[in-house]
Enzyme design. Structure first.
Site, PDB file in Angstrom:
ATOM      1  N   ARG A  66     -33.314  22.355  16.246  1.00 44.73           N
ATOM      2  CA  ARG A  66     -34.204  22.053  15.439  1.00 44.73           C
ATOM      3  C   ARG A  66     -34.574  20.473  15.628  1.00 44.73           C
ATOM      4  O   ARG A  66     -35.675  20.137  15.758  1.00 44.73           O
ATOM      5  CB  ARG A  66     -33.999  21.930  13.801  1.00 44.73           C
ATOM      6  CG  ARG A  66     -33.838  23.341  13.306  1.00 44.73           C
ATOM      7  CD  ARG A  66     -33.541  23.409  11.917  1.00 44.73           C
ATOM      8  NE  ARG A  66     -33.336  24.737  11.318  1.00 44.73           N
ATOM      9  CZ  ARG A  66     -31.910  24.874  10.898  1.00 44.73           C
ATOM     10  NH1 ARG A  66     -31.162  24.214  11.228  1.00 44.73           N
ATOM     11  NH2 ARG A  66     -32.029  26.310  10.731  1.00 44.73           N
ATOM     12  N   LYS A 174     -20.277  35.734  16.146  1.00 46.06           N
ATOM     13  CA  LYS A 174     -19.816  36.412  14.765  1.00 46.06           C
ATOM     14  C   LYS A 174     -19.993  35.482  13.742  1.00 46.06           C
ATOM     15  O   LYS A 174     -20.452  34.255  14.050  1.00 46.06           O
ATOM     16  CB  LYS A 174     -18.263  36.502  14.795  1.00 46.06           C
ATOM     17  CG  LYS A 174     -17.567  35.286  15.038  1.00 46.06           C
ATOM     18  CD  LYS A 174     -16.140  35.550  14.711  1.00 46.06           C
ATOM     19  CE  LYS A 174     -15.721  35.546  13.490  1.00 46.06           C
ATOM     20  NZ  LYS A 174     -15.362  34.165  12.776  1.00 46.06           N
ATOM     21  N   ASP A 203     -16.482  38.529  20.527  1.00 48.31           N
ATOM     22  CA  ASP A 203     -15.190  38.307  19.825  1.00 48.31           C
ATOM     23  C   ASP A 203     -14.507  37.514  20.629  1.00 48.31           C
ATOM     24  O   ASP A 203     -13.995  38.062  21.644  1.00 48.31           O
ATOM     25  CB  ASP A 203     -14.744  39.494  19.258  1.00 48.31           C
ATOM     26  CG  ASP A 203     -13.620  39.631  18.306  1.00 48.31           C
ATOM     27  OD1 ASP A 203     -12.660  38.681  18.972  1.00 48.31           O
ATOM     28  OD2 ASP A 203     -13.155  40.264  17.523  1.00 48.31           O
ATOM     29  N   HIS A 204     -14.296  36.279  20.514  1.00 49.79           N
ATOM     30  CA  HIS A 204     -13.604  35.506  21.427  1.00 49.79           C
ATOM     31  C   HIS A 204     -12.203  35.788  21.629  1.00 49.79           C
ATOM     32  O   HIS A 204     -11.600  35.460  22.532  1.00 49.79           O
ATOM     33  CB  HIS A 204     -13.854  33.945  21.130  1.00 49.79           C
ATOM     34  CG  HIS A 204     -12.823  33.510  20.210  1.00 49.79           C
ATOM     35  ND1 HIS A 204     -13.168  33.530  18.746  1.00 49.79           N
ATOM     36  CD2 HIS A 204     -11.660  32.744  20.105  1.00 49.79           C
ATOM     37  CE1 HIS A 204     -11.988  32.892  18.450  1.00 49.79           C
ATOM     38  NE2 HIS A 204     -11.140  32.421  18.896  1.00 49.79           N
ATOM     39  N   GLU A 242      -2.513  30.619  10.913  1.00 50.47           N
ATOM     40  CA  GLU A 242      -2.932  29.400  11.407  1.00 50.47           C
ATOM     41  C   GLU A 242      -2.419  28.240  10.595  1.00 50.47           C
ATOM     42  O   GLU A 242      -2.233  28.390   9.164  1.00 50.47           O
ATOM     43  CB  GLU A 242      -4.681  29.311  11.334  1.00 50.47           C
ATOM     44  CG  GLU A 242      -5.055  30.332  12.062  1.00 50.47           C
ATOM     45  CD  GLU A 242      -6.704  30.093  12.121  1.00 50.47           C
ATOM     46  OE1 GLU A 242      -7.102  29.669  12.805  1.00 50.47           O
ATOM     47  OE2 GLU A 242      -7.218  30.467  11.074  1.00 50.47           O
ATOM     48  N   ASP A 261     -13.583  36.780   8.123  1.00 51.49           N
ATOM     49  CA  ASP A 261     -13.476  35.801   9.119  1.00 51.49           C
ATOM     50  C   ASP A 261     -12.710  36.019  10.329  1.00 51.49           C
ATOM     51  O   ASP A 261     -12.762  35.974  11.535  1.00 51.49           O
ATOM     52  CB  ASP A 261     -13.170  34.479   8.283  1.00 51.49           C
ATOM     53  CG  ASP A 261     -13.237  33.331   9.702  1.00 51.49           C
ATOM     54  OD1 ASP A 261     -14.210  33.028  10.108  1.00 51.49           O
ATOM     55  OD2 ASP A 261     -12.268  32.294   9.608  1.00 51.49           O
ATOM     56  N   HIS A 266     -11.316  39.891  14.704  1.00 48.97           N
ATOM     57  CA  HIS A 266     -10.285  39.396  15.822  1.00 48.97           C
ATOM     58  C   HIS A 266      -9.100  40.652  15.637  1.00 48.97           C
ATOM     59  O   HIS A 266      -8.659  41.130  16.760  1.00 48.97           O
ATOM     60  CB  HIS A 266      -9.619  38.089  15.799  1.00 48.97           C
ATOM     61  CG  HIS A 266     -10.805  37.241  15.650  1.00 48.97           C
ATOM     62  ND1 HIS A 266     -12.006  37.186  16.356  1.00 48.97           N
ATOM     63  CD2 HIS A 266     -11.247  35.946  15.127  1.00 48.97           C
ATOM     64  CE1 HIS A 266     -12.797  36.181  16.473  1.00 48.97           C
ATOM     65  NE2 HIS A 266     -12.348  35.425  15.499  1.00 48.97           N
ATOM     66  N   LYS A 366      -4.585  30.896   6.593  1.00 41.63           N
ATOM     67  CA  LYS A 366      -4.903  29.596   6.762  1.00 41.63           C
ATOM     68  C   LYS A 366      -3.743  28.848   6.293  1.00 41.63           C
ATOM     69  O   LYS A 366      -3.165  29.159   4.926  1.00 41.63           O
ATOM     70  CB  LYS A 366      -6.010  29.330   6.702  1.00 41.63           C
ATOM     71  CG  LYS A 366      -7.190  29.791   6.929  1.00 41.63           C
ATOM     72  CD  LYS A 366      -8.388  28.817   7.597  1.00 41.63           C
ATOM     73  CE  LYS A 366      -9.502  29.532   8.444  1.00 41.63           C
ATOM     74  NZ  LYS A 366      -9.310  29.734   9.802  1.00 41.63           N
TER      75      LYS A 366
END
Ligand code: BG6
Length: 517
Positions: A66, A174, A203-204, A242, A261, A266, A366
C-alpha cells in the site's frame, strides 16, 4: 560469516545443484512487500539464492504494497532487512548493489483494479528490458484476508493466465483458511482463476532439510522401514515446543490460536511424512497422494473424544530462560479476556494396516522451557526381562527410541540399552547420534530458500495440494467446533513450564508419559 560466504562459493554440493536446478527467467512479484515476512524471510532467502547463483540471470523482483515508495526507497528498506535478518554480510560480498538493481516497487491497495494495471505494465517492461520471458510468480505474503481479493484482481486484470510459452504461478502463504469451510472457499476462489498446477500452498516446515530427510531416512535406508509399524512401535510423540510468545503478532495470534497456527499445517505435515506409506515414485503427486491417504485414515474425533483426547491451554506469567515474561492475556494485541489457546496436546489414532492401535501424541506450545521440534518413535519393550534389572533400573533404561530432531541441533538419535561397565549386569540407556553439523559441516539453510526455488522451478513436491489442506482441516474441525461450543476446558500453564497437567493426564491414561526434553 566470511567463512560462510566462502562456504557458499566453494561448496561442491551446491555446484551440482546449480547446474541441475536453475529456474526459467521470471518476475517474482511479492504482495505484502512492506510486511514482516518479506523482510524476515523472503528477501534474505532471495538474496542468498542470488549469491549462490541459483537464480536465473534474467530475473526481477517486484514488490507490491500500500505504502507509496520509490524503487530506491524500497531497495533501501530491503537492504536493511537483509542486513538485519539475513545470514550473509552483503556489503562484504559486494553483491547487494547488483541484486538491488533487480528490485522494483508498485504502490497499490490490494482491492484497487488500477493497481493491477500498473503492475501489468511494470511486468511488461521487465519482460522487455530484462528478458524475463513473461514468466510470473505471484507471492501472497499478505494477511490472509487479502488472498481472495488479490486472486480475483489478478484474474480480472488478465494476469492469472500465462501467455503462450510462459508460466504464471501463485504462492499462497499460511494460514490457508481458518476452518474447513473457509479453506474450501479459498480453494474455490483460487480455482476460479488459477489451475491447481499453478498454485503453490506454502508450509515452510516442508522446506526444512530435516523434514525432507524424514522420507530419506525412512525410504532411502533398508534397516528402519521394517521397524516402522504397529508390530514394533509402541507410540509416536511429535513435539513442537517454542520458547517465544506471540512476538508482536498478538492480534493475528489471538484470532488464530495454537491449533490453527501450528497443528493444522506444520504438525499435520510432520505426522503425514512420519506415517505415510512409501510413494510409488518421488514425483510431487505420488508423494502428496500418500500424505492425503494417511491423513484420511486418522480416526475422526467425536465430541467425547475431543474432551478426552484434546487439551488446550493458555500461558500465564512465568520464567522463560531465566527471564520473567508476561502472560498471554497481557501481550500486546491480545484481548484481556482471550480464550485463545497457546498450547495444544492431541492423541490421534490412525486406522490403517500399519498403525492400527498405535497412538500418536502431538503437543505444541508457546512459552515452553525449551525450543525443540522432534518426532520420537518409541518402541516396545523387549518381551522378556532377561537381565533381571533392578526395579529402579526401569527409569535408567528407556525404551528404544528413534528421535528425528527437526530443530535445533538438527540430527537423528537412536536410544538403546547397553551394559554399564562393571561387575554387575547393570543396564543403561545410551545414544547413537547423527548431527547435521558434524556430518555435513554446515547448518541447514533456511526453509524459504528451498521453497522459493522449488516454486520457481514448478516443483510441487514440498507444497500442499488442495485436497491435502482440506483433509488436514477436516481432522481438526470437530475439535474447533467442540471447543467453540463448550467454551469449557481451557487449562493454564505457567510460562517456562511444559504445559498443563491435563496434557500429562492425556498420555498418562494410556500408562505412558511425555518424553522429558
Ligand atoms: C509459523 C507460526 O508458521 O511458524 C509461528 O505462525 C511459529 O507462530 C513459527 O512461531 C515457527 O516456525 P519455526 O520455523 O521457527 O519453527
Amino acid at each position: 560469516m566470511a567463512d560462510q560466504w566462502g562456504e557458499l562459493e566453494r561448496n561442491p554440493l551446491r555446484e551440482g545443484l546449480q547446474q541441475a536446478r536453475t529456474p526459467d527467467p521470471n518476475c517474482f512479484v511479492i504482495f505484502g512487500a512492506s510486511g514482516d515476512l518479506t523482510r524476515r524471510k523472503l528477501m534474505p532467502a532471495l538474496f542468498r539464492l542470488y549469491v549462490q547463483g541459483l537464480l536465473p540471470s534474467r530475473f526481477s523482483v517486484v514488490g507490491v504494497a500500500r505504502r507509496p515508495l520509490a524503487d530506491d526507497e524500497f531497495r533501501e528498506q530491503m537492504r536493511q532487512a537483509v542486513a538485519t535478518y539475513g545470514t550473509l554480510r552483503e556489503e562484504a560480498a559486494g553483491r547487494w548493489e547488483r541484486f538491488a538493481a533487480l528490485l522494483r516497487y508498485v504502490a497499490s491497495e490490494f482491492h484497487d483494479a488500477a493497481g493491477y494495471q500498473r503492475l501489468g505494465q511494470v511486468l511488461a517492461e521487465e519482460d522487455e528490458h530484462r528478458g524475463t520471458g513473461g514468466n510470473r510468480l505471484f507471492y501472497l505474503a499478505t494477511p490472509p484476508d487479502a488472498f481472495p481479493v488479490i486472486a480475483l484482481n489478478l484474474g480480472q486484470a488478465g494476469l492469472a493466465r500465462p501467455a503462450s510459452g510462459s508460466w504464471t504461478r501463485i504462492v499462497v502463504e499460511k494460514p490457508f483458511g481458518r476452518d474447513l469451510h473457509s479453506a474450501r472457499e479459498l480453494n474455490d476462489r483460487l480455482h476460479a482463476f488459477f489451475e491447481e498446477h499453478q498454485i503453490f500452498r506454502i508450509d515452510h516446515y516442508l522446506g526444512k532439510e530435516t523434514v525432507q530427510n524424514i522420507l530419506v531416512f525412512r525410504f532411502g535406508n533398508a534397516i528402519f522401514e521394517p521397524l516402522w509399524n504397529r508390530r514394533y512401535v509402541d507410540h509416536v510423540e511429535i513435539t513442537v515446543a517454542e520458547t517465544v510468545g506471540v512476538e508482536g503478532r498478538g492480534a493475528y495470534y489471538d484470532a488464530t490460536g495454537a491449533l490453527r497456527d501450528m497443528v493444522q499445517n506444520h504438525m499435520m505435515q510432520l505426522l503425514a511424512l512420519t506415517a505415510m506409506e512409501p510413494p510409488a515414485t518421488f514425483a510431487a503427486d505420488a508423494v502428496r497422494d500418500e500424505k492425503v491417504k494417511v491423513l484420511r485414515s486418522i480416526r475422526p474425533f467425536t465430541p467425547e473424544q475431543v474432551r478426552t483426547d484434546a487439551v488446550r491451554a493458555r500461558y500465564v506469567p512465568g520464567l522463560v530462560e531465566g527471564r520473567l515474561v508476561p502472560g498471554y492475556r497481557q501481550e500486546e494485541g491480545v484481548a484481556p479476556d482471550s480464550t485463545t489457546p497457546t498450547y495444544v496436546a492431541l492423541r490421534l489414532m490412525i486406522d490403517n494396516w500399519r498403525w492400527a492401535g498405535v497412538p500418536f501424541y502431538l503437543r505444541h506450545g508457546k512459552r515452553l522451557p525449551k525450543r525443540v521440534t522432534e518426532i520420537a518413535m518409541v518402541y516396545n519393550r523387549p518381551p522378556l526381562r532377561l537381565f533381571r534389572e533392578r526395579d529402579d533400573a526401569s527409569d535408567r533404561v528407556e525404551p528404544n527410541t528413534i528421535i528425528l530432531r527437526i530443530q535445533p541441533d538438527e540430527g537423528i538419535s537412536l536410544k538403546f540399552a547397553a551394559k554399564a561397565p562393571g561387575p554387575a549386569m547393570d543396564l543403561r540407556s545410551v545414544t547413537m547420534d547423527f548431527l547435521y553439523s558434524a556430518s555435513f559441516g554446515i547448518s541447514p539453510p533456511d526453509a524459504y530458500e528451498r521453497l522459493l526455488l522449488d516454486a520457481m522451478l514448478g516443483d510441487h513436491t514440498l507444497f500442499t495440494r488442495s485436497d491435502e489442506v482440506e483433509v488436514a482441516w477436516s481432522i481438526l474441525q470437530p475439535i474447533l467446533e467442540e471447543w467453540d461450543r463448550s467454551g469449557e476446558g481451557m487449562a493454564i500453564y505457567e510460562a517456562g513450564t511444559w504445559g498443563p497437567s491435563a496434557a500429562d493426564d492425556l498420555i498418562a491414561r494410556d500408562h505412558r508419559r511425555w518424553r522429558q526434553l
